[in-house]
Scaffold this motif. Structure first.
Motif, PDB file in Angstrom:
ATOM      1  N   GLY A  88       0.815  -1.217   0.000  1.00  9.55           N
ATOM      2  CA  GLY A  88       0.000   0.000   0.000  1.00  9.55           C
ATOM      3  C   GLY A  88       0.843   1.259   0.000  1.00  9.55           C
ATOM      4  O   GLY A  88       0.562   2.219  -0.732  1.00  9.55           O
ATOM      5  N   CYS A  89       1.900   1.278   0.804  1.00  9.35           N
ATOM      6  CA  CYS A  89       2.777   2.451   0.866  1.00  9.35           C
ATOM      7  C   CYS A  89       3.492   2.683  -0.448  1.00  9.35           C
ATOM      8  O   CYS A  89       3.548   3.803  -0.955  1.00  9.35           O
ATOM      9  N   SER A  90       4.069   1.610  -0.986  1.00  8.97           N
ATOM     10  CA  SER A  90       4.903   1.817  -2.173  1.00  8.97           C
ATOM     11  C   SER A  90       4.066   2.158  -3.398  1.00  8.97           C
ATOM     12  O   SER A  90       4.479   2.983  -4.215  1.00  8.97           O
ATOM     13  N   ILE A  91       2.863   1.582  -3.515  1.00 13.47           N
ATOM     14  CA  ILE A  91       2.054   1.908  -4.693  1.00 13.47           C
ATOM     15  C   ILE A  91       1.410   3.289  -4.533  1.00 13.47           C
ATOM     16  O   ILE A  91       1.285   4.046  -5.502  1.00 13.47           O
ATOM     17  N   SER A  92       1.062   3.677  -3.299  1.00 18.16           N
ATOM     18  CA  SER A  92       0.491   5.024  -3.120  1.00 18.16           C
ATOM     19  C   SER A  92       1.547   6.081  -3.421  1.00 18.16           C
ATOM     20  O   SER A  92       1.239   7.147  -3.974  1.00 18.16           O
ATOM     21  N   ALA A  93       2.808   5.777  -3.092  1.00 20.10           N
ATOM     22  CA  ALA A  93       3.882   6.736  -3.377  1.00 20.10           C
ATOM     23  C   ALA A  93       4.013   6.968  -4.884  1.00 20.10           C
ATOM     24  O   ALA A  93       4.214   8.096  -5.338  1.00 20.10           O
ATOM     25  N   LYS A  94       3.884   5.899  -5.665  1.00 20.29           N
ATOM     26  CA  LYS A  94       3.984   6.055  -7.122  1.00 20.29           C
ATOM     27  C   LYS A  94       2.848   6.915  -7.661  1.00 20.29           C
ATOM     28  O   LYS A  94       3.073   7.857  -8.432  1.00 20.29           O
ATOM     29  N   PHE A  95       1.612   6.602  -7.256  1.00 20.41           N
ATOM     30  CA  PHE A  95       0.473   7.360  -7.798  1.00 20.41           C
ATOM     31  C   PHE A  95       0.416   8.780  -7.247  1.00 20.41           C
ATOM     32  O   PHE A  95      -0.080   9.686  -7.913  1.00 20.41           O
ATOM     33  N   ALA A  96       0.938   8.983  -6.018  1.00 14.47           N
ATOM     34  CA  ALA A  96       0.930  10.334  -5.443  1.00 14.47           C
ATOM     35  C   ALA A  96       1.757  11.304  -6.291  1.00 14.47           C
ATOM     36  O   ALA A  96       1.542  12.505  -6.270  1.00 14.47           O
ATOM     37  N   LYS A  97       2.705  10.733  -7.055  1.00 15.00           N
ATOM     38  CA  LYS A  97       3.542  11.599  -7.896  1.00 15.00           C
ATOM     39  C   LYS A  97       2.866  11.958  -9.210  1.00 15.00           C
ATOM     40  O   LYS A  97       3.203  12.958  -9.826  1.00 15.00           O
ATOM     41  N   THR A  98       1.936  11.098  -9.676  1.00 14.85           N
ATOM     42  CA  THR A  98       1.366  11.328 -11.004  1.00 14.85           C
ATOM     43  C   THR A  98      -0.073  11.839 -10.951  1.00 14.85           C
ATOM     44  O   THR A  98      -0.579  12.357 -11.933  1.00 14.85           O
ATOM     45  N   MET A  99      -0.745  11.685  -9.799  1.00 15.36           N
ATOM     46  CA  MET A  99      -2.144  12.098  -9.730  1.00 15.36           C
ATOM     47  C   MET A  99      -2.269  13.374  -8.915  1.00 15.36           C
ATOM     48  O   MET A  99      -1.433  13.680  -8.078  1.00 15.36           O
ATOM     49  N   GLY A 100      -3.358  14.105  -9.124  1.00 15.35           N
ATOM     50  CA  GLY A 100      -3.570  15.368  -8.424  1.00 15.35           C
ATOM     51  C   GLY A 100      -3.658  15.174  -6.925  1.00 15.35           C
ATOM     52  O   GLY A 100      -3.981  14.096  -6.425  1.00 15.35           O
ATOM     53  N   SER A 101      -3.348  16.251  -6.205  1.00 14.21           N
ATOM     54  CA  SER A 101      -3.417  16.240  -4.760  1.00 14.21           C
ATOM     55  C   SER A 101      -4.824  15.860  -4.319  1.00 14.21           C
ATOM     56  O   SER A 101      -5.807  16.265  -4.930  1.00 14.21           O
ATOM     57  N   LYS A 102      -4.912  15.062  -3.277  1.00 15.29           N
ATOM     58  CA  LYS A 102      -6.194  14.671  -2.661  1.00 15.29           C
ATOM     59  C   LYS A 102      -7.069  13.790  -3.554  1.00 15.29           C
ATOM     60  O   LYS A 102      -8.268  13.704  -3.355  1.00 15.29           O
ATOM     61  N   SER A 103      -6.491  13.181  -4.578  1.00 10.73           N
ATOM     62  CA  SER A 103      -7.306  12.255  -5.366  1.00 10.73           C
ATOM     63  C   SER A 103      -7.095  10.805  -4.916  1.00 10.73           C
ATOM     64  O   SER A 103      -7.669   9.889  -5.464  1.00 10.73           O
TER      65      SER A 103
END
Ligand code: FAD
Ligand code: UQ1
Length: 416
Positions: free
Chosen positions: A15-30
């Motif tokens: 969960g941590c590692s995949i959220s880190a990847k998407f947190a870089k490419t998706m808008g804040s708070k999505s």
């Protein structure tokens, strides 16, 4: 109802590692990560904690420090997944809420089931009974070694799927060396009772491990399943899986339990159409996409991927899942394929390690151009000092997809 483009259930390795990847490419708070724990543990370190080479505190970090800062951390337990409504239920009773998702990643891991063994978990209240698999009991392992006087030191492997299939025997070898170093080995009989019919699932490494067992005077009994612990008598009862109904009582001075494990009820029974028959998330073993709900993916120990469940596997799955889900969000087919890569650093004491790495076919898939089935000090140092750095600084930040790049780089130097 709260709504997020991406909901991730679980803030562990996956969960941590995949959220880190998407947190870089998706808008804040999505993105929302649903995770009830305050602490994130690097569980692979617990083998070393049990042996006194690291402390439990070394293995944990505050959850808030390992989740990306621009996501919403929903500090709660998911209790139900409703793929037909695209929601995840959190909380129970009157505090129940539904969170809406467009895309869902399930990363809840595998459940420990100590209570499936009669007499556990109560027996953990007595001296000598320990388990590296839980933050609650891992410190008891070193204590049991310190307290050991004479008798049997017994190590178990359950009759269920497990995470890190090597860990139940790593502590066996560490205990052997600990007792030798402290002049207690002559008074000890070391017994490894495993439910499996083999010492390790991949022959290349099993052959080496049999040599370790023989040279260290360790008794291995295959197809023996721990069913009961009678703490007041210091007795462990095993069933002979080849003769069901036949039981054997083994007295212990020290007992290291690897608990039965299984899919969480969240997946197995509370989420319609999410599990396979065994209760794990039913995903395509190449793409990690759910086989019936294309906007649902799974990573890590909760997925029904037919590979050994490890953080190393999670690392490799990460890169595949990220690219496939990104494709899917953009209306493209998920085309990247996970090969089942997994790795198990088989620590064989206080200075050596056999670094097992293999794929879905049980074929060795080794990173370094050396024979990794040999016990090596370099691989021990890699496990003890390098891996934690890779984990905290790269993997949890979304920047580690496993050692595949290094494997390709070193391939020309490999002797066949
Ligand atoms: P986890 O990291 O376990 O995370 C699951 C998360 O989901 C947890 O934070 C949990 O709180 C959360 N969760 C659970 N239920 C819910 C719910 N209902 N709602 C919301 N959140 C929920 N791997 C290696 O690669 N190398 C090793 O040397 C190694 N050694 C190991 C030694 C031991 C003793 C142990 C225990 C494990 C070892 N592993 C090793 C395995 C590795 O730790 C796991 O495979 C890895 O952590 C799996 O990641 P995951 O994200 O699937 O699950
Ligand atoms: C790995 O990638 C990984 O994930 C972070 C682990 O989890 C702790 C491992 O134990 C191992 C061995 C790997 C593989 C990495 C290398 C450098 C061989």
């Amino acid at each position: 109802n709260r709504h997020y483009k991406l909901v991730i259930i679980g803030g562990g390795s996956g969960g941590c590692s995949i959220s880190a990847k998407f947190a870089k490419t998706m808008g804040s708070k999505s993105i929302a990560v649903i995770e009830p724990s305050d602490v994130h543990y690097y569980q692979p370190m617990w083998t070393l904690v049990g042996g006194g080479m690291k402390s439990l505190a070394d293995s944990g970090r505050p959850m808030s420090s390992v989740l990306p800062s621009n996501i919403d951390w929903v500090k709660d337990k998911a209790t139900e997944i409703k793929p037909s409504k695209q929601t995840v239920v959190i909380g129970t009773g009157s505090s129940k809420q539904e969170i809406q998702y467009d895309y869902l990643v399930i990363a809840v891991g595998i459940q420990l089931q100590y209570e499936k063994i009669k007499g556990l978990p109560e027996a953990f209240n007595s001296a000598g009974v320990c388990s590296n698999y839980s933050s609650l009991y891992v410190n008891k392992t070193l204590q049991a070694l310190k307290d050991f006087k004479k008798g049997n030191a017994v190590f178990t492997f359950p009759n269920t799927p497990v995470k890190c299939a090597g860990a139940p025997q790593k502590i066996l070898y560490i205990a052997d060396q600990y007792l030798r170093k402290n002049g207690k080995r002559d008074n000890a009989k070391l017994i490894y009772n495993t439910s499996l019919g083999v010492l390790f699932g991949v022959k290349h490494y099993a052959d080496s491990l049999w040599n370790v067992v023989k040279s260290r005077d360790i008794s291995v009994n295959l197809r023996r399943n721990l069913v009961e612990v009678i703490a007041k008598d210091k007795a462990a009862i095993f069933e002979d899986l080849d003769n069901p109904g036949k039981f054997e009582t083994v007295p212990y001075e020290m007992l290291h339990v690897t608990p039965p494990m299984g899919a969480y009820d969240l997946i197995k029974s509370n989420s319609e159409d999410i599990p396979d028959a065994a209760g794990f998330v039913d995903v395509n073993k190449g793409t990690l996409q759910h086989v019936r709900h294309p906007n649902v993916f799974a990573i890590g120990d909760c997925a029904n991927l037919p590979t050994a469940k490890t953080a190393a596997a999670v690392a490799a799955e990460n890169g595949v899942l990220f690219r496939n889900l990104t494709n899917f969000m953009n209306g493209k087919e998920p085309e990247f394929i996970y090969d089942g890569y997994t790795s198990c650093p088989l620590v064989t004491g206080y200075e050596k390690c056999i670094l097992a790495e293999f794929d879905y076919n049980g074929q060795p898939l080794e990173t370094f151009p050396i024979d990794q089935s040999k016990e090596r000090r370099s691989m021990f140092l890699m496990k003890k000092d390098v891996m934690p750095e890779i984990y905290w600084k790269l993997m949890l930040k979304g920047n580690w997809n496993g050692p595949g790049t290094f494997r390709k780089l070193f391939a020309p130097f490999k002797k066949t």
